[in-house]
Scaffold this active site. Structure first.
Site, PDB file in Angstrom:
ATOM      1  N   ARG A 137       0.858  -1.186   0.000  1.00  0.00           N
ATOM      2  CA  ARG A 137       0.000   0.000   0.000  1.00  0.00           C
ATOM      3  C   ARG A 137       0.884   1.222   0.000  1.00  0.00           C
ATOM      4  O   ARG A 137       1.897   1.263   0.698  1.00  0.00           O
ATOM      5  CB  ARG A 137      -0.825   0.058   1.284  1.00  0.00           C
ATOM      6  CG  ARG A 137      -1.864  -0.984   1.345  1.00  0.00           C
ATOM      7  CD  ARG A 137      -2.745  -0.679   2.532  1.00  0.00           C
ATOM      8  NE  ARG A 137      -3.521  -1.869   2.840  1.00  0.00           N
ATOM      9  CZ  ARG A 137      -4.473  -1.888   3.748  1.00  0.00           C
ATOM     10  NH1 ARG A 137      -4.734  -0.806   4.450  1.00  0.00           N
ATOM     11  NH2 ARG A 137      -5.155  -2.982   3.965  1.00  0.00           N
ATOM     12  N   ASP A 173       0.167   5.419   0.624  1.00  0.00           N
ATOM     13  CA  ASP A 173      -0.897   6.342   1.018  1.00  0.00           C
ATOM     14  C   ASP A 173      -1.165   7.384  -0.055  1.00  0.00           C
ATOM     15  O   ASP A 173      -0.378   7.539  -0.994  1.00  0.00           O
ATOM     16  CB  ASP A 173      -0.482   7.085   2.291  1.00  0.00           C
ATOM     17  CG  ASP A 173      -0.599   6.207   3.500  1.00  0.00           C
ATOM     18  OD1 ASP A 173      -1.395   5.255   3.468  1.00  0.00           O
ATOM     19  OD2 ASP A 173       0.121   6.480   4.481  1.00  0.00           O
ATOM     20  N   TYR A 221      12.165   2.495   0.894  1.00  0.00           N
ATOM     21  CA  TYR A 221      11.467   3.768   0.742  1.00  0.00           C
ATOM     22  C   TYR A 221      12.481   4.898   0.940  1.00  0.00           C
ATOM     23  O   TYR A 221      13.425   4.765   1.730  1.00  0.00           O
ATOM     24  CB  TYR A 221      10.375   3.940   1.803  1.00  0.00           C
ATOM     25  CG  TYR A 221       9.089   3.216   1.528  1.00  0.00           C
ATOM     26  CD1 TYR A 221       8.103   3.788   0.730  1.00  0.00           C
ATOM     27  CD2 TYR A 221       8.835   1.961   2.086  1.00  0.00           C
ATOM     28  CE1 TYR A 221       6.899   3.131   0.498  1.00  0.00           C
ATOM     29  CE2 TYR A 221       7.636   1.297   1.851  1.00  0.00           C
ATOM     30  CZ  TYR A 221       6.674   1.889   1.053  1.00  0.00           C
ATOM     31  OH  TYR A 221       5.488   1.246   0.821  1.00  0.00           O
ATOM     32  N   ARG A 246       7.004   7.144   7.652  1.00  0.00           N
ATOM     33  CA  ARG A 246       6.745   8.543   7.977  1.00  0.00           C
ATOM     34  C   ARG A 246       6.871   8.815   9.481  1.00  0.00           C
ATOM     35  O   ARG A 246       7.285   9.902   9.887  1.00  0.00           O
ATOM     36  CB  ARG A 246       5.376   8.958   7.440  1.00  0.00           C
ATOM     37  CG  ARG A 246       5.396   9.062   5.899  1.00  0.00           C
ATOM     38  CD  ARG A 246       4.017   8.951   5.285  1.00  0.00           C
ATOM     39  NE  ARG A 246       3.128   9.975   5.771  1.00  0.00           N
ATOM     40  CZ  ARG A 246       1.810   9.968   5.595  1.00  0.00           C
ATOM     41  NH1 ARG A 246       1.221   8.976   4.943  1.00  0.00           N
ATOM     42  NH2 ARG A 246       1.081  10.943   6.063  1.00  0.00           N
TER      43      ARG A 246
END
Lengths: 251, 251
Positions: free
Chosen positions: B52, B54, B112, B199
């Protein structure tokens, strides 16, 4: 308060704007900046810009100047105006300049960079930031064509038809074409540019790479002063103003 | 035609999408891709994605797979689907993979990258592409905080509250924070990530750099498994999926 002449160094992403110049019925960078500045200095503001940029063209570096009687300290202006500007326009420096300074008239030379994303498939991160050209371009052929533009010439063959300026003679100081992976960068510096001149010169280099004419033919095309002999005007999203030169320390 | 399992390598700018996942009343990357693929293979398509992302999160590299009975040659799929996709999603490769391949289940590790534009004034070219943070951040302090996340831990302290997964234990292989001019890049690789984990980890490193706690305290914060002890979840626009690892040759 004495009237001051303030030079602003700024950058903008041109995608949302109809170019630098104030126009009717279309949002320009100048108008957006003037509105924000007016609320900072509490009087209407007119900005003079380093040059016109077309709709969709970007500026990594841009200089504008305006006059004000406001007492705001010069170094406070960037932050004050940025809080009133959309995020795609950023003022990075403000400098008090002599009364005679003019962002366009005082500009000694300018560099534009045209970016081509040259790969069979596109790149999502370059949408509106580079021209996507899927057929392979040989940048060494483009460079040979670009070399023909360097020097002092009548550039009528690569200016928008129907535009009038005092003289179509300009001096191109350099025109360098480099490739990094799939990205081709065309950096061109001149004492001034005619309307659409960069985009027509890049289109002419691309035509040479495509074999529509020999790269060395570009000299004759330029001499012909015939716009239809040269290559097409490539799209605006790949074009950036990237450097400016002034005698004053405004950058 | 035998049913084939096809892995797609793609990239997307996430600004216009409500994340990867198909949802009601919001446009997702998966739904946009499935619609385009359906018209290529002439039957409804369901895609499985590598993870996933966001709303507003980007992917420089992303893997999805789908099953089809269409006879289209695999190497023709990228161009065929790209002509039906918006420019901010680009399929760059298609590979036929074994029946058991699954873009999320077969993924060995992911990287990431979180980008912070760290300068007193903003940058027009990084709007929605990096988090603008005007106060100076010391990246060496951020790195000391990041070091505490490396290894196998229970990451409950940095996952979104209210989310449930089988186990909150993950292994972070590396977490490297580097600065190039005004741009800070936080590259983190793990065997898997909990919801909002990247995050929240970046927010925790920023809090350490701001002096809200010592960078070495991050180990105790992680052990506490208390989300409110860690730093905030930073905005999505700075986050990119940047690398994926599979045993199969799909990249």
């Amino acid at each position: 308060m004495q009237e001051r002449n303030i030079a602003l160094k700024l950058m903008y992403v041109g995608t949302a704007y109809h170019g630098w110049q104030v126009q009717k019925n279309a949002v320009s960078v100048a108008e957006t900046l003037e509105k924000a500045l007016s609320t900072v200095v509490c009087h209407p503001v007119k900005c003079t810009g380093a040059g016109r940029t077309d709709a969709g063209v970007h500026a990594e570096v841009y200089i504008a100047n305006f006059h004000t009687r406001s007492s705001i300290p010069t170094d406070r202006i960037p932050l004050a105006v940025n809080t009133r500007l959309p995020d795609d326009i950023v003022v990075v420096k403000a400098t008090e300049v002599p009364e005679h300074f003019n962002a366009i008239g005082s500009c000694l030379r300018k560099e534009y960079t045209y970016r081509i994303y040259n790969s069979r498939l596109g790149n999502a991160f370059y949408v509106n930031r580079a021209w996507f050209y899927p057929k392979h371009l040989d940048e060494s052929i483009m460079q040979r064509a670009a070399d023909c533009f360097v020097g002092t010439h009548d550039f009528s063959a690569v200016r928008a038809v129907g535009t009038e300026v005092r003289s179509p003679v300009r001096t191109v100081h350099y025109f360098n074409i480099t490739r990094t992976g799939d990205l081709i960068e065309c950096r061109v510096c001149a004492n001034g540019f005619l309307y659409n001149m960069v985009r027509a010169m890049v289109g002419t280099c691309v035509y040479a790479a495509e074999g529509k004419f020999a790269p060395e033919d570009v000299s004759a095309i330029l001499e012909s002063r015939n716009r239809t002999a040269a290559g097409p005007t490539v799209p605006p999203g790949g074009l950036y103003m990237t450097q400016l030169w002034y005698d004053e320390d405004v950058l």
